[in-house]
Design an enzyme around this catalytic site. Structure first.
Site, PDB file in Angstrom:
ATOM      1  N   HIS A 144       0.778  -1.244   0.000  1.00  0.00           N
ATOM      2  CA  HIS A 144       0.000   0.000   0.000  1.00  0.00           C
ATOM      3  C   HIS A 144       0.809   1.293   0.000  1.00  0.00           C
ATOM      4  O   HIS A 144       0.224   2.367  -0.087  1.00  0.00           O
ATOM      5  CB  HIS A 144      -0.957   0.009   1.193  1.00  0.00           C
ATOM      6  CG  HIS A 144      -0.284  -0.112   2.533  1.00  0.00           C
ATOM      7  ND1 HIS A 144      -0.949   0.117   3.718  1.00  0.00           N
ATOM      8  CD2 HIS A 144       0.998  -0.436   2.894  1.00  0.00           C
ATOM      9  CE1 HIS A 144      -0.122  -0.065   4.739  1.00  0.00           C
ATOM     10  NE2 HIS A 144       1.054  -0.411   4.260  1.00  0.00           N
ATOM     11  N   HIS A 145       2.130   1.213   0.119  1.00  0.00           N
ATOM     12  CA  HIS A 145       2.927   2.446   0.184  1.00  0.00           C
ATOM     13  C   HIS A 145       3.411   2.922  -1.183  1.00  0.00           C
ATOM     14  O   HIS A 145       3.811   4.090  -1.312  1.00  0.00           O
ATOM     15  CB  HIS A 145       4.151   2.252   1.085  1.00  0.00           C
ATOM     16  CG  HIS A 145       3.826   2.020   2.520  1.00  0.00           C
ATOM     17  ND1 HIS A 145       3.039   2.873   3.254  1.00  0.00           N
ATOM     18  CD2 HIS A 145       4.191   1.009   3.370  1.00  0.00           C
ATOM     19  CE1 HIS A 145       2.930   2.413   4.492  1.00  0.00           C
ATOM     20  NE2 HIS A 145       3.611   1.277   4.582  1.00  0.00           N
ATOM     21  N   ALA A 146       3.418   2.056  -2.191  1.00  0.00           N
ATOM     22  CA  ALA A 146       3.994   2.421  -3.492  1.00  0.00           C
ATOM     23  C   ALA A 146       3.232   3.588  -4.112  1.00  0.00           C
ATOM     24  O   ALA A 146       2.006   3.646  -4.071  1.00  0.00           O
ATOM     25  CB  ALA A 146       3.983   1.218  -4.429  1.00  0.00           C
ATOM     26  N   LYS A 147       3.984   4.517  -4.705  1.00  0.00           N
ATOM     27  CA  LYS A 147       3.412   5.698  -5.352  1.00  0.00           C
ATOM     28  C   LYS A 147       3.487   5.541  -6.871  1.00  0.00           C
ATOM     29  O   LYS A 147       4.059   4.586  -7.389  1.00  0.00           O
ATOM     30  CB  LYS A 147       4.168   6.957  -4.928  1.00  0.00           C
ATOM     31  CG  LYS A 147       4.372   7.124  -3.428  1.00  0.00           C
ATOM     32  CD  LYS A 147       3.063   7.228  -2.680  1.00  0.00           C
ATOM     33  CE  LYS A 147       3.267   7.759  -1.259  1.00  0.00           C
ATOM     34  NZ  LYS A 147       4.154   6.888  -0.435  1.00  0.00           N
ATOM     35  N   ASP A 185      -0.805   5.167   2.879  1.00  0.00           N
ATOM     36  CA  ASP A 185      -0.614   6.458   2.214  1.00  0.00           C
ATOM     37  C   ASP A 185      -0.677   6.389   0.699  1.00  0.00           C
ATOM     38  O   ASP A 185      -1.211   7.293   0.049  1.00  0.00           O
ATOM     39  CB  ASP A 185       0.698   7.103   2.659  1.00  0.00           C
ATOM     40  CG  ASP A 185       1.927   6.237   2.379  1.00  0.00           C
ATOM     41  OD1 ASP A 185       1.793   4.987   2.332  1.00  0.00           O
ATOM     42  OD2 ASP A 185       3.031   6.801   2.220  1.00  0.00           O
TER      43      ASP A 185
END
EC number: 3.5.1.98
Length: 461
Positions: A144-147, A185
């Site tokens: 879930h953190h990968a942008k 995020d």
């Protein structure tokens, strides 16, 4: 409005489970806390508990470059595809630009690892879109953190965002819920300005990675009030967690009325995690999965954080059992990784005596503030009618077409038989079981699964 009220707790669900045995071969490097091997440990527990009998097990097609660039930038994905430990000196500038280095190392097979993780969530979303199953599980996902153009927090591609984009092709509104100890995020950022996706994150907040997820972060533009953050403190227990989780999520289900739900089941919120300071047990963590299973809404369950591998395997196995509504004994079955679970060799873990810094008054005020924001959602957002875009993973086979066209005098191809589930009547003991001959057969079948890494009877999708 959807008819998304709670169903009877023991309603039967069709459950798909996505796994590729290669996932456990990837290695972030010596001393790194992220261990993809934990997913293989989970799979062996799932098999040896016999839960495979109630699952449709699939090996997903790896996500293509085109699939992953539906969210990620072409430049970033080209870098992930081209760079490797042997040529990393040629990519020094790009590694800095894309935040690939210490926390997110460049390891052998990184691009293929991303393809498996993302492919599982895309396949799960597609299966839900086609209404072939009610619940789809991808423990390989949840990163879930990968942008869009940046790795972060051990995550390189955001399989969750890709899966939600796929779900939005068929579902007007998608709810994303994150019970990882870290704030979700990357997913929040991707959907911060839309009212078609509501993101809800329960996480440790303060001097803690990634440092985002304040109560005041509620979205922007059309997405204002559609980002919900529940910042928590160290030592939260099952009782405290559920005292705020259930009221908030009940209000979310009422006001947002989602057409599909994605639950990120990060196991680093459990007691004893190497990185997480929460004090949840499997029962408290699993209660979140049980909550959503009780609703008549398509549900995708994905993995996430979790840095004590034996407890990650325990957690996701337990939540697989919740998905299929089968009780499993506390005594762990023998499996290839049995020694990892010593000294007690039990499924469930105990809470610790750590101080709970989340007082009743603090949680009550937090709940009041969050629900006050939700009450401002005056209507369920509508979506204009439009043609449904083409599915991702166009290589998916139409199972019903294959079955219809099969020669009745020949055995069905393994792509079909691998996904078939035994009837509930197969699981009774004694007289109803045919003198237990089927139990003996099932035991042999489980052993075959174990010895072959769960590959032979998996259906490719």
């Amino acid at each position: 409005m959807n008819s998304n009220g709670p169903l009877m707790e023991h309603g039967k669900r069709r459950v798909a489970y996505y796994y590729d045995s290669n996932i456990g071969n990837y290695y972030y490097g010596q001393g790194h806390v992220m261990k993809p091997h934990r997913i293989r440990m989970t799979h062996h527990l799932v098999l040896n508990y016999g839960l495979y009998r109630n699952l449709e097990i699939f090996r997903p097609f790896p996500a293509s470059f085109e699939d992953m660039t539906r969210f990620h930038s072409d430049e970033y994905m080209t870098f992930l595809k081209s760079a490797n430990p042997d040529n990393l000196k040629s990519f020094n500038k790009q590694m800095l630009k894309f935040n690939v280095g210490e926390d997110c190392p460049l390891f052998d097979g990184l691009y293929e690892f991303c393809q498996l993780s993302s492919g599982g969530s895309l396949a799960a979303a597609t299966k839900l879109n086609k209404q072939k199953v009610d619940i789809a599980i991808n423990w390989m996902g949840g990163l879930h953190h990968a942008k869009k153009s940046e790795a972060s927090g051990f995550c390189y591609t955001n399989d969750i965002v890709l899966g939600i984009l796929e779900l939005l092709k068929y579902h007007k509104r998608v709810l994303y819920v994150d019970i990882d100890v870290h704030h979700g995020d990357g997913v929040e950022e991707a959907f911060y300005t839309t009212d078609r996706v509501m993101t809800v994150s329960f996480h440790k907040y303060g001097d803690f990675f990634p440092g985002t997820g304040d109560l005041k972060d509620i979205g922007a533009g059309k997405g204002k009030l559609y980002s919900v953050n529940v910042p928590l403190r160290d030592g939260i227990t099952d009782v405290s967690y559920q005292s705020i989780f259930k009221p908030i999520m009940t209000k979310v289900m009422e006001r947002f009325d989602p057409c599909a739900v994605v639950l990120q089941c990060g196991a680093d919120s459990l007691n004893g995690d190497r990185l997480g300071p929460f004090n949840l047990t499997l029962k408290g963590h699993g209660e979140c999965a049980r909550f959503f299973r009780s609703y008549n809404v398509p549900l995708m369950m994905v993995g996430g954080g979790g840095y004590t591998p034996r407890n990650v395997a325990r957690c996701w196995t337990y939540e697989t059992s919740i998905a299929v509504d089968k009780e499993v004994p506390n005594e762990l079955p023998y499996n290839d990784y049995f020694e990892y679970f010593g000294p007690n060799y039990r499924l469930h873990i105990e809470s610790s005596n750590a101080a709970n810094e989340n007082s009743s008054d603090m949680l009550a005020k937090l709940q009041t503030d969050v629900i006050a924001n939700l009450e401002q959602l005056t209507f369920v957002p509508s979506v204009q009618m439009r043609p449904i875009p083409e599915d991702a993973l166009s290589a998916l086979n139409d199972d019903s077409l294959i079955a219809d066209q099969a020669n009745p005098d020949k055995r069905l191809p393994p792509q079909i038989t691998d996904g078939m589930i035994q009837d509930d009547g197969d699981f009774y003991d004694g007289e109803r079981e045919g003198d237990d001959r089927r139990n003996e057969s099932d035991a042999k079948r489980a052993a075959q699964f174990e010895s072959e890494g769960g590959e032979k009877r998996q259906k490719t999708e």
